[in-house]
Scaffold this motif. Structure first.
Motif, PDB file in Angstrom:
ATOM      1  N   GLN A  90      -3.222  14.167  -4.599  1.00  0.00           N
ATOM      2  CA  GLN A  90      -4.154  12.624  -4.685  1.00  0.00           C
ATOM      3  C   GLN A  90      -3.716  11.695  -5.915  1.00  0.00           C
ATOM      4  OE1 GLN A  90      -3.470  11.508  -1.506  1.00  0.00           O
ATOM      5  NE2 GLN A  90      -3.409  13.156  -0.789  1.00  0.00           N
ATOM      6  N   GLN A  91      -3.232  11.324  -6.382  1.00  0.00           N
ATOM      7  CA  GLN A  91      -2.440  10.675  -8.046  1.00  0.00           C
ATOM      8  C   GLN A  91      -3.011   9.791  -6.949  1.00  0.00           C
ATOM      9  OE1 GLN A  91      -2.539  11.975 -11.129  1.00  0.00           O
ATOM     10  NE2 GLN A  91      -2.616   9.542 -11.503  1.00  0.00           N
ATOM     11  N   ALA A  92      -3.422   8.313  -7.667  1.00  0.00           N
ATOM     12  CA  ALA A  92      -3.574   7.146  -7.128  1.00  0.00           C
ATOM     13  C   ALA A  92      -2.874   6.419  -8.507  1.00  0.00           C
ATOM     14  CB  ALA A  92      -5.051   6.487  -7.486  1.00  0.00           C
ATOM     15  N   ILE A  93      -1.830   6.023  -7.468  1.00  0.00           N
ATOM     16  CA  ILE A  93      -0.746   4.775  -7.786  1.00  0.00           C
ATOM     17  C   ILE A  93      -0.878   3.357  -8.207  1.00  0.00           C
ATOM     18  CG2 ILE A  93       2.227   5.032  -8.083  1.00  0.00           C
ATOM     19  CD1 ILE A  93       0.937   7.410  -8.949  1.00  0.00           C
ATOM     20  N   PRO A  94      -1.092   2.821  -9.334  1.00  0.00           N
ATOM     21  CA  PRO A  94      -1.266   1.152  -9.079  1.00  0.00           C
ATOM     22  C   PRO A  94      -0.029   0.705  -8.800  1.00  0.00           C
ATOM     23  CG  PRO A  94      -1.172   2.205 -11.554  1.00  0.00           C
ATOM     24  CD  PRO A  94      -1.178   3.386 -11.040  1.00  0.00           C
ATOM     25  N   VAL A  95      -0.256  -0.637  -7.592  1.00  0.00           N
ATOM     26  CA  VAL A  95       1.054  -1.374  -7.926  1.00  0.00           C
ATOM     27  C   VAL A  95       0.704  -2.885  -8.727  1.00  0.00           C
ATOM     28  CG1 VAL A  95       2.044  -2.590  -6.148  1.00  0.00           C
ATOM     29  CG2 VAL A  95       1.475  -0.320  -5.957  1.00  0.00           C
ATOM     30  N   VAL A  96       1.806  -3.111  -9.394  1.00  0.00           N
ATOM     31  CA  VAL A  96       1.448  -4.538  -9.881  1.00  0.00           C
ATOM     32  C   VAL A  96       2.440  -5.601  -8.460  1.00  0.00           C
ATOM     33  CG1 VAL A  96       2.510  -5.917 -11.616  1.00  0.00           C
ATOM     34  CG2 VAL A  96       2.029  -3.330 -12.309  1.00  0.00           C
ATOM     35  N   TYR A  97       1.131  -6.190  -8.404  1.00  0.00           N
ATOM     36  CA  TYR A  97       1.781  -7.611  -7.421  1.00  0.00           C
ATOM     37  C   TYR A  97       1.381  -9.564  -8.216  1.00  0.00           C
ATOM     38  CZ  TYR A  97       2.126 -10.241  -3.227  1.00  0.00           C
ATOM     39  OH  TYR A  97       2.702 -11.129  -2.706  1.00  0.00           O
ATOM     40  N   GLU A  98       2.750  -9.711  -8.029  1.00  0.00           N
ATOM     41  CA  GLU A  98       2.145 -10.931  -8.627  1.00  0.00           C
ATOM     42  C   GLU A  98       1.615 -10.899 -10.252  1.00  0.00           C
ATOM     43  OE1 GLU A  98       0.680 -13.338  -5.348  1.00  0.00           O
ATOM     44  OE2 GLU A  98       3.056 -14.300  -5.292  1.00  0.00           O
ATOM     45  N   SER A  99       1.716 -10.745 -10.770  1.00  0.00           N
ATOM     46  CA  SER A  99       1.291 -10.424 -12.375  1.00  0.00           C
ATOM     47  C   SER A  99      -0.102  -9.440 -11.970  1.00  0.00           C
ATOM     48  CB  SER A  99       1.662 -11.444 -13.010  1.00  0.00           C
ATOM     49  OG  SER A  99       0.815 -12.255 -12.147  1.00  0.00           O
ATOM     50  N   VAL A 100      -0.191  -9.261 -10.895  1.00  0.00           N
ATOM     51  CA  VAL A 100      -1.739  -8.219 -10.953  1.00  0.00           C
ATOM     52  C   VAL A 100      -1.548  -6.895 -10.784  1.00  0.00           C
ATOM     53  CG1 VAL A 100      -4.028  -8.002  -9.009  1.00  0.00           C
ATOM     54  CG2 VAL A 100      -3.046 -10.980  -9.518  1.00  0.00           C
ATOM     55  N   ARG A 101      -2.346  -6.680 -11.147  1.00  0.00           N
ATOM     56  CA  ARG A 101      -2.397  -4.775 -11.413  1.00  0.00           C
ATOM     57  C   ARG A 101      -3.472  -4.263 -10.457  1.00  0.00           C
ATOM     58  NH1 ARG A 101      -0.696  -0.388 -14.744  1.00  0.00           N
ATOM     59  NH2 ARG A 101      -2.506   1.699 -14.587  1.00  0.00           N
ATOM     60  N   LEU A 102      -2.875  -3.768  -9.540  1.00  0.00           N
ATOM     61  CA  LEU A 102      -3.934  -3.079  -8.015  1.00  0.00           C
ATOM     62  C   LEU A 102      -4.385  -1.358  -8.639  1.00  0.00           C
ATOM     63  CD1 LEU A 102      -2.128  -4.767  -4.512  1.00  0.00           C
ATOM     64  CD2 LEU A 102      -4.174  -5.855  -6.609  1.00  0.00           C
TER      65      LEU A 102
END
Length: 125
Positions: A48-60
């Protein structure tokens, strides 16, 4: 260990688990048992590793959670359904692309025969 060698251990472990427990349990049960089996084989496992997502230069920070990542190289997506949908394979391919990993295994423990429930998804491997 390379991705293909890791995948061989994962498939062997999934076969053993499916033969022992059978189909029809919750995905969380198969995830727990598969992680245990792979750790017993000396493989590093993160669940259950949380993986960040970059969307429009914003890192979620928590874009999605990978069911299991083995040896920091192979993503396992676990299902326990009667039949996989095409979106399940697309989902894993997207996970691979977002993490820059080359190999993923989609394992459906709901299949009557585990050989029919294991799908290899490659991202430039």
């Amino acid at each position: 260990m390379r991705e293909n060698e890791i995948a061989k251990e994962i498939v062997d472990g999934a076969y053993k688990i499916h033969t022992t427990l059978g189909p029809g349990l919750l995905e969380s049960v198969y995830e727990t048992v598969l992680a245990y089996e792979l750790e017993r084989r000396g493989l590093g496992v993160v669940r259950q590793q949380a993986i960040p997502v970059v969307y429009e230069s914003v890192r979620l920070e928590e874009g999605f959670r990978a069911d299991i990542i083995v040896a920091s190289k192979v993503i396992i997506e676990i299902k326990s359904v009667e039949m996989l949908a095409p979106v399940h394979k697309k989902q894993l391919l997207t996970y691979l692309r977002l993490t820059n990993k080359k190999l993923g295994l989609l394992i459906n423990f709901g299949s009557a025969l585990i050989k029919d429930g294991i799908h290899r998804i490659a991202n430039g491997l």
